[in-house]
Write a protein that holds these residues in place. Structure first.
Motif, PDB file in Angstrom:
ATOM      1  N   ALA A 184       0.826  -1.208   0.000  1.00 24.33           N
ATOM      2  CA  ALA A 184       0.000   0.000   0.000  1.00 24.33           C
ATOM      3  C   ALA A 184       0.863   1.262   0.000  1.00 24.33           C
ATOM      4  O   ALA A 184       0.485   2.271  -0.597  1.00 24.33           O
ATOM      5  CB  ALA A 184      -0.945  -0.002   1.196  1.00 24.33           C
ATOM      6  N   ASP A 185       2.016   1.199   0.631  1.00 23.29           N
ATOM      7  CA  ASP A 185       2.909   2.355   0.690  1.00 23.29           C
ATOM      8  C   ASP A 185       3.340   2.804  -0.710  1.00 23.29           C
ATOM      9  O   ASP A 185       3.642   3.979  -0.915  1.00 23.29           O
ATOM     10  CB  ASP A 185       4.136   2.022   1.540  1.00 23.29           C
ATOM     11  CG  ASP A 185       4.926   3.258   1.913  1.00 23.29           C
ATOM     12  OD1 ASP A 185       4.301   4.292   2.224  1.00 23.29           O
ATOM     13  OD2 ASP A 185       6.169   3.186   1.889  1.00 23.29           O
ATOM     14  N   PHE A 186       3.334   1.881  -1.672  1.00 15.77           N
ATOM     15  CA  PHE A 186       3.748   2.219  -3.034  1.00 15.77           C
ATOM     16  C   PHE A 186       2.579   2.600  -3.932  1.00 15.77           C
ATOM     17  O   PHE A 186       2.685   3.513  -4.733  1.00 15.77           O
ATOM     18  CB  PHE A 186       4.529   1.066  -3.668  1.00 15.77           C
ATOM     19  CG  PHE A 186       5.813   0.766  -2.956  1.00 15.77           C
ATOM     20  CD1 PHE A 186       6.773   1.744  -2.765  1.00 15.77           C
ATOM     21  CD2 PHE A 186       6.059  -0.501  -2.457  1.00 15.77           C
ATOM     22  CE1 PHE A 186       7.949   1.474  -2.101  1.00 15.77           C
ATOM     23  CE2 PHE A 186       7.243  -0.787  -1.787  1.00 15.77           C
ATOM     24  CZ  PHE A 186       8.185   0.206  -1.612  1.00 15.77           C
ATOM     25  N   TYR A 187       1.443   1.888  -3.830  1.00 15.45           N
ATOM     26  CA  TYR A 187       0.358   2.163  -4.769  1.00 15.45           C
ATOM     27  C   TYR A 187      -0.610   3.240  -4.283  1.00 15.45           C
ATOM     28  O   TYR A 187      -1.280   3.861  -5.093  1.00 15.45           O
ATOM     29  CB  TYR A 187      -0.399   0.893  -5.165  1.00 15.45           C
ATOM     30  CG  TYR A 187      -1.208   0.215  -4.093  1.00 15.45           C
ATOM     31  CD1 TYR A 187      -2.454   0.689  -3.711  1.00 15.45           C
ATOM     32  CD2 TYR A 187      -0.736  -0.947  -3.474  1.00 15.45           C
ATOM     33  CE1 TYR A 187      -3.199   0.052  -2.740  1.00 15.45           C
ATOM     34  CE2 TYR A 187      -1.483  -1.603  -2.513  1.00 15.45           C
ATOM     35  CZ  TYR A 187      -2.715  -1.094  -2.147  1.00 15.45           C
ATOM     36  OH  TYR A 187      -3.459  -1.732  -1.195  1.00 15.45           O
ATOM     37  N   LYS A 188      -0.688   3.490  -2.965  1.00 20.14           N
ATOM     38  CA  LYS A 188      -1.555   4.563  -2.482  1.00 20.14           C
ATOM     39  C   LYS A 188      -0.841   5.900  -2.653  1.00 20.14           C
ATOM     40  O   LYS A 188       0.294   6.057  -2.217  1.00 20.14           O
ATOM     41  CB  LYS A 188      -1.922   4.335  -1.016  1.00 20.14           C
ATOM     42  CG  LYS A 188      -2.928   3.227  -0.807  1.00 20.14           C
ATOM     43  CD  LYS A 188      -3.224   3.036   0.656  1.00 20.14           C
ATOM     44  CE  LYS A 188      -4.671   3.203   0.917  1.00 20.14           C
ATOM     45  NZ  LYS A 188      -5.012   3.016   2.333  1.00 20.14           N
ATOM     46  N   LYS A 189      -1.530   6.837  -3.287  1.00 18.80           N
ATOM     47  CA  LYS A 189      -0.937   8.138  -3.601  1.00 18.80           C
ATOM     48  C   LYS A 189      -1.767   9.255  -2.981  1.00 18.80           C
ATOM     49  O   LYS A 189      -2.969   9.140  -2.796  1.00 18.80           O
ATOM     50  CB  LYS A 189      -0.897   8.351  -5.125  1.00 18.80           C
ATOM     51  CG  LYS A 189      -0.158   7.272  -5.891  1.00 18.80           C
ATOM     52  CD  LYS A 189       1.307   7.345  -5.647  1.00 18.80           C
ATOM     53  CE  LYS A 189       2.045   6.294  -6.462  1.00 18.80           C
ATOM     54  NZ  LYS A 189       3.447   6.248  -6.142  1.00 18.80           N
ATOM     55  N   ASN A 190      -1.106  10.349  -2.675  1.00 14.40           N
ATOM     56  CA  ASN A 190      -1.794  11.581  -2.306  1.00 14.40           C
ATOM     57  C   ASN A 190      -1.899  12.406  -3.573  1.00 14.40           C
ATOM     58  O   ASN A 190      -0.881  12.695  -4.209  1.00 14.40           O
ATOM     59  CB  ASN A 190      -1.031  12.340  -1.234  1.00 14.40           C
ATOM     60  CG  ASN A 190      -0.981  11.590   0.069  1.00 14.40           C
ATOM     61  OD1 ASN A 190      -1.697  10.607   0.270  1.00 14.40           O
ATOM     62  ND2 ASN A 190      -0.131  12.027   0.967  1.00 14.40           N
ATOM     63  N   ILE A 191      -3.114  12.736  -3.958  1.00 15.92           N
ATOM     64  CA  ILE A 191      -3.307  13.482  -5.189  1.00 15.92           C
ATOM     65  C   ILE A 191      -4.061  14.769  -4.878  1.00 15.92           C
ATOM     66  O   ILE A 191      -4.654  14.920  -3.805  1.00 15.92           O
ATOM     67  CB  ILE A 191      -4.035  12.644  -6.261  1.00 15.92           C
ATOM     68  CG1 ILE A 191      -5.420  12.215  -5.795  1.00 15.92           C
ATOM     69  CG2 ILE A 191      -3.228  11.415  -6.611  1.00 15.92           C
ATOM     70  CD1 ILE A 191      -6.177  11.417  -6.821  1.00 15.92           C
ATOM     71  N   LEU A 231      -6.358  14.541  -1.621  1.00 14.97           N
ATOM     72  CA  LEU A 231      -6.954  13.233  -1.416  1.00 14.97           C
ATOM     73  C   LEU A 231      -5.845  12.308  -0.942  1.00 14.97           C
ATOM     74  O   LEU A 231      -4.871  12.078  -1.664  1.00 14.97           O
ATOM     75  CB  LEU A 231      -7.574  12.705  -2.704  1.00 14.97           C
ATOM     76  CG  LEU A 231      -8.831  13.413  -3.226  1.00 14.97           C
ATOM     77  CD1 LEU A 231      -8.583  14.846  -3.625  1.00 14.97           C
ATOM     78  CD2 LEU A 231      -9.390  12.645  -4.404  1.00 14.97           C
ATOM     79  N   PHE A 232      -5.977  11.782   0.258  1.00 12.99           N
ATOM     80  CA  PHE A 232      -4.933  10.969   0.880  1.00 12.99           C
ATOM     81  C   PHE A 232      -5.223   9.481   0.714  1.00 12.99           C
ATOM     82  O   PHE A 232      -6.363   9.045   0.840  1.00 12.99           O
ATOM     83  CB  PHE A 232      -4.812  11.296   2.370  1.00 12.99           C
ATOM     84  CG  PHE A 232      -4.322  12.683   2.645  1.00 12.99           C
ATOM     85  CD1 PHE A 232      -2.965  12.935   2.787  1.00 12.99           C
ATOM     86  CD2 PHE A 232      -5.204  13.743   2.755  1.00 12.99           C
ATOM     87  CE1 PHE A 232      -2.499  14.214   3.038  1.00 12.99           C
ATOM     88  CE2 PHE A 232      -4.760  15.032   3.006  1.00 12.99           C
ATOM     89  CZ  PHE A 232      -3.401  15.257   3.141  1.00 12.99           C
ATOM     90  N   GLY A 233      -4.178   8.713   0.451  1.00 13.78           N
ATOM     91  CA  GLY A 233      -4.307   7.269   0.342  1.00 13.78           C
ATOM     92  C   GLY A 233      -5.158   6.839  -0.844  1.00 13.78           C
ATOM     93  O   GLY A 233      -5.926   5.892  -0.754  1.00 13.78           O
ATOM     94  N   THR A 234      -5.015   7.531  -1.959  1.00 10.32           N
ATOM     95  CA  THR A 234      -5.825   7.249  -3.145  1.00 10.32           C
ATOM     96  C   THR A 234      -5.247   6.070  -3.915  1.00 10.32           C
ATOM     97  O   THR A 234      -4.045   5.967  -4.108  1.00 10.32           O
ATOM     98  CB  THR A 234      -5.869   8.486  -4.055  1.00 10.32           C
ATOM     99  OG1 THR A 234      -6.284   9.616  -3.277  1.00 10.32           O
ATOM    100  CG2 THR A 234      -6.811   8.288  -5.212  1.00 10.32           C
TER     101      THR A 234
END
Length: 166
Positions: A105-112, A129-132
């Motif tokens: 998740a640390d790699f695929y979840k993005k803050n956009i 948007l956190f953890g997108t």
């Protein structure tokens, strides 16, 4: 005198100078996808769960936990740079098809960020948007009879939470 005062308040209430935000002035900043490929994007949508408590002959309702609804964004898919390839680069952080391995998740979840722009290009509203992460990808159809429509990709994105910066 009270009547004149009320009329003044009514007049000032109806005429105020303001600049509206328009739907076409925005930038949606996805990590690996060029911003100019984003044709359309939802703004964040919060929704509260409902907690119902029975009490004698009635029910009382309270606000429960917040749930940030999934959002959809539509991308153009040009030949170069390929929109499909940009999306797949992010997708591969979620899941690598060749090996069958899932990503952390640390790699695929993005803050956009979703930014609304003013008439001169200034940022007048910014959502983070956190953890997108990608919930669904639709590369859409191809159609020999349709020569006037650009190829598009639709993404459904889920997130942990959102913050309106300004």
């Amino acid at each position: 005198m009270g009547l004149i005062s009320n009329q003044d308040n009514n007049i000032s209430m109806f005429y105020k100078k303001y600049e509206p935000k328009t739907k076409n002035r925005f930038v949606f900043l996805l990590d690996s996808v060029p911003a100019y490929l984003v044709k359309k994007a939802d703004r964040p949508k919060p929704q509260f769960d409902e907690v119902v408590i029975d009490h004698i002959n009635m029910k009382r309702k309270y606000k429960g936990k917040i749930n940030w609804q999934d959002i959809t964004c539509e991308l153009y898919d040009p030949i170069n740079p390929s929109g499909a390839q940009a999306v797949m680069n992010w997708f591969r952080l979620h899941h690598e098809t060749l090996t069958g391995r899932d990503g952390y998740a640390d790699f695929y979840k993005k803050n956009i960020k979703f930014q609304s722009l003013g008439p001169v290009g200034d940022v007048v509203e910014e959502w983070e948007l956190f953890g997108t992460f990608i919930k669904d990808i639709n590369f859409q159809d191809a159609d020999w009879s349709n020569t006037n429509t650009a190829q598009q990709i639709t993404l459904t994105l889920a997130m942990d939470y959102c913050l309106l910066r300004y």
